[in-house]
Design a protein around this motif. Sequence first.
Motif, PDB file in Angstrom:
ATOM      1  N   ALA A 106      -3.204   9.513  36.170  1.00  0.00           N
ATOM      2  CA  ALA A 106      -3.303  10.635  37.117  1.00  0.00           C
ATOM      3  C   ALA A 106      -4.563  10.503  37.971  1.00  0.00           C
ATOM      4  O   ALA A 106      -5.679  10.539  37.466  1.00  0.00           O
ATOM      5  CB  ALA A 106      -3.317  11.954  36.356  1.00  0.00           C
ATOM      6  N   GLN A 155      -5.204  13.264  28.671  1.00  0.00           N
ATOM      7  CA  GLN A 155      -4.741  13.407  30.049  1.00  0.00           C
ATOM      8  C   GLN A 155      -3.857  12.200  30.400  1.00  0.00           C
ATOM      9  O   GLN A 155      -3.910  11.173  29.734  1.00  0.00           O
ATOM     10  CB  GLN A 155      -5.935  13.425  30.987  1.00  0.00           C
ATOM     11  N   ASP A 156      -3.088  12.350  31.458  1.00  0.00           N
ATOM     12  CA  ASP A 156      -2.297  11.222  31.947  1.00  0.00           C
ATOM     13  C   ASP A 156      -3.256  10.108  32.385  1.00  0.00           C
ATOM     14  O   ASP A 156      -4.108  10.339  33.248  1.00  0.00           O
ATOM     15  CB  ASP A 156      -1.439  11.703  33.135  1.00  0.00           C
TER      16      ASP A 156
END
Lengths: 301, 315
Positions: A65, A61-62
């Motif tokens: 984020a 995942q980022d």
Amino acid sequence: MRDTMTDTPMDDAIATPEVIEPLARQSLLARLSKNRLSLVGGALVLIAVFMAISAPFLPLQDPDAVDTSQRLAPIGSPGRWLGADELGRDILSRLFWGARITLTVSLAATLIAMVVGTVLGLVSGYFLGWTDTVISRGIDVLMAFPYFLLALTVIAILGPGLLNGMLAIALVNVPFFARIIRGSTLSLRESDFVLAAKGMGAGHLRVLFRHILVNSLSTLVVATTINLGFMITAAAALSFLGLGVQPPTSDWGTMLASGRQYLSAAPHTSYLPGLAIFLTVLGFNLLGDGLRDALDPRMRE
Amino acid sequence: MRNYLLKRLAQTIPVLFGISVLVFSMLHLAPGDPADLLLGPDATPEAVAELRSDMGLDRPLVVQYGAWAGRILQGDFGRSVVLNRAVLPEILKRFKNTAILTAGALVFAVIFGIGIGILAAVFHQTAFDSTAMLVALAGLSMPTFFTGIAGILIFAMGMQVLPSSGMYPARGGDFFDLLRHLVMPAITLGAVSAAILARMTRSAMLEVIQQDFIRTARAKGVSERGVVWVHALRNAAITIVTVLGMQIGYLLGGSVITEAVFSWPGLGQMMVRAIQARDYPTVQGGVLLIAMSFVFINLAVDLIYAWIDPRIRYS
């Protein structure tokens, strides 16, 4: 009196320089692999390096984020195997991306310290006289500062930040390399092959780099490996204090520091990055011990 | 011994001078005007102008250094920008707390580090030896802040047997309250030093035990206890004391991190805050105080050293 150039707490880790025969060099890996603990160390180091290199290529995942619905999600949450931090950011992804910063800063700082320290050590041990006096007294002044205080002093001058933190911990470790290399230069400069090289008309530069440095390489390899462990701790400590890497960039030290405020609600936000630092440093230390035993027959049993 | 003492005292002078030059230069190396830096962002232009002429910033650096060193020698460390109070009394107050923490860590490191090192050497190549050395290597690899946080998780939050922060309970307390608050920070700070001491003590003892005079002592019928505690330890002591002296420096510097973890009201915490607030007089005073005390600790270690081993005095 105590010779100020020969006793650091880390000196025990460093062997006197040994001239490696080609035969011995062949068996280095074999010797190293006989020591099971150093294999474990090597594996831990490889894992950390893999994390750092692979971060952009894995379906993570980022790391930045923000997702407030996942705030402080526990380990094993769906889609967030290692949970989330106080802003709902994925911890697994942040550990991978954090490894990049932590390892890059430590490695760069070690290389700076190694190059500067080695040159100072070679020059002062080879030329002796006033050159040695000036360099050695300078090193003495640096060593008069308690280890971490010197790093803080540099940060106080340059201001907090990733680059400044790196320079600070590099400077602090220059004496470590300078003293080790000066010691090995002193023991090599009168050796037969150096005298022979000089007799055949080799210049100072050639003697220093082709003969003395090359024969100090095993010492340097062991010292660098051990020093990397110290550097990772020091870099993480600066970040932990808020004086190193600045947000939004984050390494393992800043992750630990921000997780600290949620110790009771979400302890994994601090112990996971803490474990990552611990295991990587342990890896370098185990590997360093193994390398020392393999490269220094005197200490082998 | 007197000659050695004088010689060793003379050697501290260039080091002290070097430290003072470095601390003095901090203001000039930092980006910005020293007078602005000293007074902080809220200072009026008149105050800055006045300080600038007081400091003699237009005069040669050597003259400025002389004036600065003169003020330091009179105990004038300047005023803290943040606290707006004289620096010296503030840092001395904080330094006392740091000294308590460092001393606690040192006691832990000496008892456990040297003790385990001796035992590991005596029981060389046994399960105890290998376990102890593995634990020592793990201890060496534990960053202070992680040890501290693990300790808080286990002993303060989990078992609730020790306080997690501060020096005293909120309403104040006695000596025993201080001890209770000191246990975790002291062990946290001393752990790495204990590990280094254990490894060094073990190798120093092993080196001595292999020498001929130990075999002679054994052959003469000296008890094993006598061999270890009198013959071997006395000769290994030189290495151990050297390492110990260096460790005090690591403890003094490392206390900054431990203080942050446990909110210990020491000089380290004050300095981190001062660095962030660019409170230069406080940073300069703190660096100077810690570095100078380390020089005198090293001096003391060298004197102990010469006392243990008379050969050093005559070399």
